[in-house]
Design an enzyme around this catalytic site. Structure first.
Site, PDB file in Angstrom:
ATOM      1  N   THR A 146     -64.971  26.511 -23.645  1.00  0.00           N
ATOM      2  CA  THR A 146     -65.080  25.870 -22.328  1.00  0.00           C
ATOM      3  C   THR A 146     -64.427  24.486 -22.430  1.00  0.00           C
ATOM      4  OG1 THR A 146     -67.326  25.115 -22.846  1.00  0.00           O
ATOM      5  CG2 THR A 146     -67.113  27.136 -21.564  1.00  0.00           C
ATOM      6  N   LYS A 168     -68.497  28.584 -29.990  1.00  0.00           N
ATOM      7  CA  LYS A 168     -67.994  27.685 -28.951  1.00  0.00           C
ATOM      8  C   LYS A 168     -69.093  26.671 -28.688  1.00  0.00           C
ATOM      9  CE  LYS A 168     -68.649  27.037 -25.218  1.00  0.00           C
ATOM     10  NZ  LYS A 168     -69.536  26.279 -24.253  1.00  0.00           N
ATOM     11  N   THR A 179     -73.046  24.910 -23.462  1.00  0.00           N
ATOM     12  CA  THR A 179     -73.750  25.831 -24.352  1.00  0.00           C
ATOM     13  C   THR A 179     -73.063  26.095 -25.684  1.00  0.00           C
ATOM     14  OG1 THR A 179     -74.687  26.965 -22.494  1.00  0.00           O
ATOM     15  CG2 THR A 179     -74.504  28.231 -24.519  1.00  0.00           C
ATOM     16  N   ASN A 382     -68.880  14.373 -18.500  1.00  0.00           N
ATOM     17  CA  ASN A 382     -70.115  14.919 -17.960  1.00  0.00           C
ATOM     18  C   ASN A 382     -70.447  14.423 -16.559  1.00  0.00           C
ATOM     19  OD1 ASN A 382     -71.241  16.741 -20.061  1.00  0.00           O
ATOM     20  ND2 ASN A 382     -70.894  14.903 -21.299  1.00  0.00           N
TER      21      ASN A 382
END
Lengths: 387, 387
Positions: A146, A168, A179, A382
């Site tokens: 991601t 990942k 995640t 973020n």
């Protein structure tokens, strides 16, 4: 040097169209046996995504034939409909591989609170089945990325058997809403109980001790598949050692690729009364935004280390605050709770890795927890992108 | 409208030269009686600064004549020598005011791990004694500022008596190494037990529920001095109400001035089994870097609220994750653990204040915890400057 390096595995990574970027977003890892042993550990968050609910149950019998993983959507907080989507994905894979849906594990990563586009995902599964190859491990590693900047793979050789893996994550098992998904494979011949015990032991001191931002994901999953294709049954200790090495390698790679970080910080606590006490103090330091921001500024701010250690309740980690020593990159900047060596002797600017050593002078147990510094780029990634 | 607004108090703020900036850095608040009642609450950090060790002991008898406060140095992690510096400061003030050192409370704020320049500080005390005035409250408020952008004062009128206060802090009681120091004064006639009970009750639901960055200071101190100069003994409930109003006002001002923040976030948890459960869930949300960064990006990322709530152990806060509702600024973006109203309906950009409401559907208790968003400026201020 990936999930298909051990014998008995095929994998694929394809573009189903789940990501707006058009990058690969669907991976499949298939265990061709002869054994189909599986084990899993999952996030301890009480809010868990549909694929975690599914896979936790599906792996409970110690058997799995395949793992299907998608990026581009976490399928978390999507209600009964989201769970039905996961179920349908497992059924679709099972049909294509001529196995049972209960032997197909599912992992998802991406934005919470949105349904997966099943009209794209299921054809993607067909394409992945079509693309399955004994050389497909790296493609699978790429398809689960991601915000990762590099694909993460590992391979540890044993005596006639080996352990491979892909991961990942730009956050961590404890943290990271971005995640962490990990698939480990081995051609060693293991029982389900052996696989489960080894996986729990290996993750406890590796993935459980990286903590990028203190945020626990709804989707974190670590799976181990054993094919037995080598025909070799290793000594349990030798297998655990290789598995722990693989996990440690991937965990270190996750820290090194953490979102927007400029430093990797190892906080080691020594001379604690128990290992749990050492972990608690190390984790308190790794969760101090003030200390993490100081490291970003290349400031060896040991006062913030002490202030973080002091927040751990005394029944969790008994120690005398007046005895604490802190070294940063080998310079003992704090001695007996007070000023030690000159802090200007600490060089934080010239390397990405930072070593913080906290001596509690309370016992003989120790532990290390890894984290990252708190940077402008962390805030940017973020705040500007939803995950 | 400050610490000298109630009768019976004088204060001063002067420049002792502790700060490189040359700004005021030494404050003195004197209670001229007739009562000299005092109460204090302090950081629960196990690593505490010398002035906290001193003041905690000095206030234990419920009596104090004066409080001396300095910015420009925390006097934390400075060993026995640091404690001797605090002791000497109290002795110097006591001598000048003709009282006992044990009746002088001391507060410090600034960088950890450095000794205070006593050669500057003690003459500063003399200057402050010289400057004492019934109008000196605002000067005192200014002299305790560190990264604060505004001086923080409050005054709440009762029936013939009142409560005044000053505060410094760009972090908070739970957090903030940029220590929170608060001095509250009243001319109400209280016993030491009444003052202590009221202060604990008022701080529990105000300062204890602001949490800017989750970092607990080594120096946080909240003091209450009662002079009795009004001659009025208020009803305990009326006094607590005024004191809690004063604390709430100062706590809200601290949040509004938090280092580098662009949003103040109120996380309210309703229908919890207990108030403690509500606080635990609210605090988990206020400590999520991912959620705080999302708010900075004006992204109503309710998935991060759920993920944070899910980290609270079930024995601390029983609730069913499938029942959770989340509203952000009045828009119910999450219903029953899944997707609710369209998140694009939430406007975070047009106001500094953000209201997050989490409904646990588990009981009838509620609580609100305040925090700030995680911004580029937070990282900048805490990486570029040592505190």
């Amino acid at each position: 040097m990936t999930v298909t390096s051990p014998q008995g595995f095929r994998a694929a990574g394809v573009t189903a169209g789940l990501k707006a970027s058009g990058r690969p977003d669907l991976a499949l890892v298939v265990n061709d046996g002869p054994l189909h042993v599986a084990a899993g550990v999952f996030t301890t968050n009480r809010v868990v995504a549909a694929p975690v609910v599914w896979s936790r149950q599906a792996v409970a019998d110690g058997v799995a034939h395949a793992v299907v993983l998608n990026s581009g959507g976490a399928n978390a907080c999507t209600g009964p409909e989201g769970f039905a989507d996961t179920h349908r994905t497992a059924e679709h894979v099972a049909q294509a591989l001529d196995t049972s849906p209960g032997d197909v594990l599912v992992c998802s990563t991406g934005l919470i609170g949105e349904r997966l586009p099943m009209g794209l995902l299921l054809p993607g599964v067909d394409a992945a089945v079509e693309a399955l190859s004994p050389d497909g491990g790296d493609a699978a590693a790429t398809a689960i990325m991601t915000t990762d900047t590099v694909a993460k793979t590992v391979h540890i050789a044993g005596d006639g058997w080996s352990v491979g893996g892909i991961a990942k994550g730009a956050g961590m098992l404890a943290p990271g809403l971005a995640t962490m998904l990990v698939v480990l494979t081995t051609d060693a011949a293991l029982t389900a109980a052996e696989a489960d015990a080894a996986l729990r032991a290996a993750t406890r001191t590796t993935f459980d001790r990286v903590d990028s931002d203190g945020c626990m994901s709804t989707n974190d999953t670590v799976l181990l598949l054993a094919s037995g294709a080598s025909g070799v049954t290793p000594e349990p200790a030798a297998f655990l050692d290789a598995l722990a090495q693989a996990c440690a390698g991937l965990a270190r790679a996750l820290v090194a690729d953490a979102e927007g970080a400029s430093h990797d910080i190892a906080v080691t606590v020594v001379n604690a009364t128990t290992e749990d006490a050492a972990v608690a103090v190390a984790r308190a330091v790794t969760r101090s935004n003030l200390f993490k921001a100081a490291v970003f500024g290349n400031d060896p701010n040991w006062g913030r280390v002490l202030a973080a250690a002091g927040t751990v309740p005394v029944d969790v980690a008994p120690f005398d605050a007046d005895l604490l020593d802190v070294s940063i990159n080998g310079v003992q900047v704090c001695r007996a709770g007070g000023v030690g060596e000159d802090r200007s002797l600490v060089d934080l600017a010239s390397a990405r890795e930072v070593q913080v050593l906290v001596d509690l002078h309370a016992g003989d147990a120790s532990a290390t927890v890894w984290t990252n510094d708190l940077t402008h780029d962390y805030v940017h990634e973020n705040s500007a992108y939803s995950t």
